[in-house]
Scaffold this motif. Sequence first.
Motif, PDB file in Angstrom:
ATOM      1  N   PRO A 176     -43.101   9.015  58.345  1.00  0.00           N
ATOM      2  CA  PRO A 176     -41.769   8.870  57.897  1.00  0.00           C
ATOM      3  C   PRO A 176     -42.072   8.687  56.394  1.00  0.00           C
ATOM      4  N   GLU A 177     -41.446   9.521  55.605  1.00  0.00           N
ATOM      5  CA  GLU A 177     -41.851   9.902  54.134  1.00  0.00           C
ATOM      6  C   GLU A 177     -41.861   8.470  53.188  1.00  0.00           C
ATOM      7  N   ALA A 178     -40.653   7.676  53.398  1.00  0.00           N
ATOM      8  CA  ALA A 178     -40.365   6.376  52.730  1.00  0.00           C
ATOM      9  C   ALA A 178     -41.126   5.139  53.412  1.00  0.00           C
ATOM     10  N   LEU A 179     -42.004   5.447  54.151  1.00  0.00           N
ATOM     11  CA  LEU A 179     -42.682   4.479  55.043  1.00  0.00           C
ATOM     12  C   LEU A 179     -43.086   3.340  54.008  1.00  0.00           C
ATOM     13  N   GLY A 180     -42.628   2.250  54.094  1.00  0.00           N
ATOM     14  CA  GLY A 180     -43.348   1.180  53.385  1.00  0.00           C
ATOM     15  C   GLY A 180     -42.735   0.936  52.139  1.00  0.00           C
ATOM     16  N   ILE A 181     -41.900   1.638  51.632  1.00  0.00           N
ATOM     17  CA  ILE A 181     -41.343   1.862  50.303  1.00  0.00           C
ATOM     18  C   ILE A 181     -39.865   1.059  50.242  1.00  0.00           C
ATOM     19  N   PRO A 182     -39.790  -0.071  49.751  1.00  0.00           N
ATOM     20  CA  PRO A 182     -38.479  -0.728  49.897  1.00  0.00           C
ATOM     21  C   PRO A 182     -37.425  -0.009  49.250  1.00  0.00           C
ATOM     22  N   PHE A 183     -36.315   0.044  49.705  1.00  0.00           N
ATOM     23  CA  PHE A 183     -35.242   0.972  49.300  1.00  0.00           C
ATOM     24  C   PHE A 183     -34.408   0.102  48.256  1.00  0.00           C
ATOM     25  N   ILE A 184     -34.392   0.659  47.069  1.00  0.00           N
ATOM     26  CA  ILE A 184     -33.615   0.149  45.889  1.00  0.00           C
ATOM     27  C   ILE A 184     -32.429   1.389  45.505  1.00  0.00           C
ATOM     28  N   ARG A 185     -31.199   0.924  45.505  1.00  0.00           N
ATOM     29  CA  ARG A 185     -30.349   1.902  44.997  1.00  0.00           C
ATOM     30  C   ARG A 185     -30.193   1.878  43.552  1.00  0.00           C
ATOM     31  N   ASN A 186     -30.649   3.291  43.130  1.00  0.00           N
ATOM     32  CA  ASN A 186     -30.312   3.867  41.668  1.00  0.00           C
ATOM     33  C   ASN A 186     -31.442   4.799  41.394  1.00  0.00           C
TER      34      ASN A 186
END
Lengths: 308, 381
Positions: free
Chosen positions: A298-308
């Motif tokens: 998955p493309e965003a594997l391991g990257i914490p999701f932050i909105r902005n």
Amino acid sequence: MTLFELTLALAIASGTSILLVGLGEMMAEKVGVLNIGLEGIMLMGAAGGFIVGVNTGNPVLALLAAAAVGGGFNLIFGTSAVALKADQIICGLALVFMGIGMSGEWGKSYLGKIGSGTISTWRVPGLSDIPVLGPIFFRQVWVVYLALCLPFLAHFLLYHTRHGLNMRAIGDDPVAADAAGIPVVRWQMFYVFVCGALGGLGGGYLSLGVIQHWDYQLTAGLGWIALAIVFVAGWRPIGLIFAAFLFGGLRALTNVAQLEGWPIPAEFLAMLPYLGTFLVVVGRGVWYWRRPGRSIAPEALGIPFIRN
Amino acid sequence: MVTGRVHVVRRVGGEAHATVYRIVALVLGLAIGTAIAQSYVQGTNVYNTIYEATIGSAYGATAVLAYAGPLTLTALAFAVTYKLNLWNLGAEGQLFMGAWAATGIAFTFPGLPGPLLIALMIVASAIAGAIWVLVPALARVYLGVTEVVTTLMLNFVAILWITYFAFNVWPASGTPLATTADLPERTNVPPVTIGGVTVESGLVVGIGLAAALAIGFRATRFGYAVRVTGASARAAEYAGIPIRRLQMRIFLLSGAIAGIAGGFELVGSIHRLSTDLSNNTGYNGIAVAVLAGSAFGVVPLMAIIFGGLLASGSALTVDGLSTDASLFLTGFVLLLAAIGESASRFRLILSPAGTATAAEPADPKGPGIGRGTTETAKEPA
């Protein structure tokens, strides 16, 4: 039991365990959460499940407890890594230390105690009467069949439902998923819990169904192999079944070789699951090098999701 | 308060508070750890034991510094790759392979003069550590295969490799344990004793290396390229920095540093190869690097503090604290360090229910279209 039967029994036991644990990890990774703390989660499930098993004598309740303990324990990871955006790999590593320590502490007074009564086996009608193969493949405890069914369910969920589409959207592009109205953090927390519950179940199956006693660090590295087989299987649930039983089988080979006194040093055989997963993961990379259609992480594997 | 919603937002203006949050995380971890330890050992005063086991006695200080030496090196190994957003989780294995190579040199060339033999052992340990990370590095850099799994897997292979050699190739006589015979006496680097406190060579080298890296990363073109690439790989690409070659060099440097951690444990401290040479030193090094925020200059200090933690845990086992409990505390401190690291980059804001997130700070790029009230309803506490 003949040697052949023993090998297969061990392979099925290890394979079932890492299949459950690996599937939980895969579901979490599909929504972009990489949790390397599986070894700790399994141990917590193994200890928690065994304690409930000894005290209640009810294996079903014990396995449920193992799943609950694993899921609850993994919420520590969820709180820090998903809600508070701490680094997922560091938090996973912390979880391993905490899980080994806490399960060791819990299990101390249960060392040497006999398990909870056996998990019931299920004979597949008809097939279980086939000579030789019948008893091996079709007279297993029900957890084995559950573990075999779950990847198909997961496959259906992921690729044939809107829910699965949303999951993959979160894993590939959480910002877009967020914009589309999916509550990303809530979904990730839910699948962190699922990962923990399946991890705990995989551990509980080991202590309750296979070894039937508690031992310090009884998973002996299976959690790390469960992590690796998700990569080996290329994030495909059905591929995970093959990966799990292949590396479960390699692990069984180690034990059998020791029992039989094969001339190959035990250490080299014990390397096989680790070296094997290593080679397959690297080999996949070589195979897909400059080749189209690579189904990779998955493309965003391991990257914490932050909105902005 | 329960009705409010909590949001995580990026801090504006860089990492001004980073150090503060890391120190808060560490102090909090140590305080909770001490409280847990006290609940285990009710008879004795935990603070006294910890004081005696760390800074209160020459014996304690020696033990702390003995932990700190290899920790400094493995933490530097991790910090180096972290500068490029790469993960070397294989320091444990690289340390063992470094020690293995050094042992091999010591047993193969026992006739060489001491200083030459020691130098050869250290060079061999660096090369072995670098080789142990070579395949994961190539796979990561040229094929895009994640190094997280590959470096981890090789740790287990390395430990089994050591077990085999300790049992079968260089076994010690008269022990059932997996350990080699003692290395020739000439390979021992004697520790320095200052005021009763013994300092082993590994720590001296670690501090020197930390200083060299801190200066080197500021003063050289290589360091500049690493900093640019770490901050923005795209900017580095436009600037013509050969990113892949840079990544390979960083991986090999990291492996070599972890390798000499094993080499110096052998020549400076333990003098025989066994699986007990490292007790999670590679993994603990990751914790140290995170606590230090991957700043090379801070790594030795954090290694000494972490060494104090390990020495205290070890001393408290005499009073009844289990090794499991101290392992748990190690993990707990690591978790807090990760949260502290995150707190230096993000902050929580609480907005009461029903209001828009007016408290959200201005994005440096200015507010994007569509940011505002519709988004706030979704993220749960």
